[in-house]
Design an enzyme around this catalytic site. Structure first.
Site, mmCIF file in Angstrom:
data_model
loop_
_atom_site.group_PDB
_atom_site.id
_atom_site.type_symbol
_atom_site.label_atom_id
_atom_site.label_comp_id
_atom_site.label_asym_id
_atom_site.label_seq_id
_atom_site.Cartn_x
_atom_site.Cartn_y
_atom_site.Cartn_z
ATOM 1 N N LYS A 35 -10.473 19.931 54.960
ATOM 2 C CA LYS A 35 -10.983 18.572 54.749
ATOM 3 C C LYS A 35 -9.902 17.706 54.118
ATOM 4 O O LYS A 35 -8.867 18.186 53.662
ATOM 5 C CB LYS A 35 -12.221 18.608 53.855
ATOM 6 N N TYR A 260 8.424 -2.293 33.832
ATOM 7 C CA TYR A 260 7.358 -3.165 33.351
ATOM 8 C C TYR A 260 6.905 -2.801 31.938
ATOM 9 O O TYR A 260 6.816 -1.632 31.573
ATOM 10 C CB TYR A 260 6.136 -3.073 34.271
#
Length: 375
Positions: A35, A260
Site C-alpha cells: 500500500k 530562515y
C-alpha cells in the site's frame, strides 16, 4: 524533477528481505503489503519483483491502489484492507480482488450488486485496535449472515495489532487471546476460512504464536524495523537509498546567520554546503537541528532551518566539492544512515519517512542481482 536528487530502489535488497521474512515464518504464507505506493518505493516495480520471487498474494489499502497493480499486469490475488462501496464492487469482482468485510452491510452490498457471482472475502475483526472491524457483540449475527450468503466465498479472517512494536507485549497478547477465542468458537462450529492472519512486522519479529496460516509484512520488506523496541531477529537491508549532491559551497565568517529565522549561526569561519533537497522532497522541517547527512563517508550536521527546496550542511574545512554525492538515508558503499534513527530523532516512524519522499524525487530502480545471503 531534480536530477541530482533521487531515491534508488534496490530490488536485490527487497528480495533478500522477502526471503528472510518468509524463512522466519514458514510454513505460514507471507502477504507483502504494498500500500501507499509500496511505502514510497514504487508499488508496481516492487510488486513485480515480489511476484517474480514467489509472492502469490499482495495487500493494499485502497481500491485505486489495487486497480493500478492490475492495470500494470500483476495478476496474483490482492487483498484490499479498506472498505469498498457498492459502485466499486462489480469491478473489484471482475478484477478478482479480495474484499474486506467489516459488518453485515458489506455482505448486503455485495449481494445486491453481484447477483450470484462468487466474491472472495476476508473478515476484519476488532480485537483492540479500536479502528475498524466486526465488534465482538456483532460477531454472532455477522457470522451467521456470512455463512448464509449466496455469493461470499469466505477466504480469510484477520485482525491487527496495536502495540506489537513495543517492548511490553501485554496488550498485544490480550489482542491475540481475543482472536484465539474467536477462532476456537468458529472452529467448534466448523466455520474457519483457509487464511487466518494477524501478525504484522512487529509480531513477525517477536510473536511467533501469532503467525497462524499467513502473516502480513510491510515496513520490514523495505528494510526497516518498526521501532527500536522490537528485536532484530530477522536481518534486513534498506531498500531505499535517498541521495542528492552538493550544488553550492559558501565560505562564511564566524557569526554569520544561516537560513530562515536565524536559528543557527557560524561559531567560526567555516564552509557551508548547500543541497538541492528540502521538505518538499521529504526531508521533514522538524529535522532542523536533529539531522546529519553523509558526504564521502563522513557525517556532517544539517544546520539552519530546513527549507522547501534546500538544506545547508556545515562541512568545516574538509575538502568537499560541488557535485559530491550526499547520502540522506540508506545504505551506501562507504556508510549507512538508518531511516529508523532519522525518524526517531523527531518522534516519528520509518513508515512516515519513506512514504513522505515526494513524487518530486525520482525513483531509480536498480538490481544488483546479489544472491540471497550474500553480503
Amino acid at each position: 524533477m531534480n536530477p541530482l536528487t533521487c531515491a534508488r530502489i534496490h530490488l536485490d535488497r527487497l528480495r533478500f528481505n522477502f526471503c528472510e521474512i518468509r524463512k522466519k515464518i514458514a510454513p505460514a504464507r507471507l502477504i507483502p503489503v504494498v500500500k501507499a505506493d509500496a511505502y514510497g518505493h514504487g508499488a508496481i516495480s516492487v510488486s513485480r519483483c515480489l511476484v517474480d520471487e514467489g509472492a502469490d498474494f499482495l495487500a493494499v489499502a485502497q481500491y485505486r491502489e489495487a486497480m493500478e497493480l492490475r492495470d500494470s499486469g500483476i495478476h496474483v490475488p490482492i487483498l484490499i484492507f479498506g472498505r469498498l462501496f457498492p459502485d466499486q464492487i462489480p469491478e473489484a469482482l471482475r478484477a478478482g480482488f479480495r474484499i474486506t468485510l467489516f459488518g453485515v452491510e458489506d455482505i448486503n452490498w455485495i449481494e445486491r450488486v453481484t447477483g450470484n457471482q462468487p466474491v472472495h472475502v476476508h473478515v476484519n475483526v476488532e480485537t483492540g485496535m479500536g479502528r475498524v472491524g466486526v465488534l465482538p457483540e456483532q460477531e454472532p449475527e455477522f457470522f451467521d449472515h456470512l455463512r448464509r450468503s449466496r455469493c461470499c466465498v469466505w477466504e480469510g479472517l484477520y485482525s491487527h495489532f496495536a502495540t506489537s512494536d513495543e517492548t511490553d507485549k501485554t496488550y498485544a497478547r490480550e489482542q491475540l487471546n481475543r482472536f484465539n477465542v474467536l477462532i476456537k468458537r468458529l472452529e467448534n462450529k466448523g466455520a474457519l476460512p483457509p487464511m487466518i492472519h494477524m501478525a504484522n512486522s512487529g509480531a513477525v519479529l517477536d510473536m511467533p504464536d501469532s503467525y497462524f496460516t499467513a502473516c502480513r509484512s510491510g515496513i520490514m520488506l523495505y528494510g526497516h524495523y518498526p521501532s527500536s523496541e522490537t528485536s532484530r531477529s530477522i536481518p534486513l537491508r534498506q531498500v531505499m537509498t535517498f541521495k542528492t549532491a552538493v550544488t553550492h559551497l559558501r565560505r562564511l565568517p564566524a557569526g554569520h546567520n544561516v537560513s530562515y529565522g536565524r536559528r543557527w549561526k557560524t561559531e567560526r569561519e567555516t564552509t557551508i554546503a548547500v543541497l538541492p533537497v528540502g521538505y518538499a522532497d521529504g526531508v521533514r522541517r522538524h529535522l532542523t537541528g536533529r539531522f546529519q547527512v553523509m558526504i564521502g563517508g563522513r557525517y556532517y550536521p544539517v544546520v539552519g532551518t530546513i527549507t522547501m527546496d534546500q538544506i545547508m550542511v556545515d562541512v568545516g574545512d574538509d575538502p568537499v566539492t560541488v557535485g559530491d554525492d550526499v547520502l540522506i538515508w540508506g545504505d551506501a558503499e562507504n556508510g549507512r544512515i538508518q531511516v529508523l534513527d532519522v525518524a526517531e530523532a523527531i518522534g516519528s516512524i520509518p513508515y512516515e519517512m519513506t512514504c513522505g519522499v515526494s513524487r518530486r524525487v525520482q525513483r531509480v530502480v536498480v538490481d544488483d542481482h546479489c544472491p540471497i545471503g550474500a553480503d
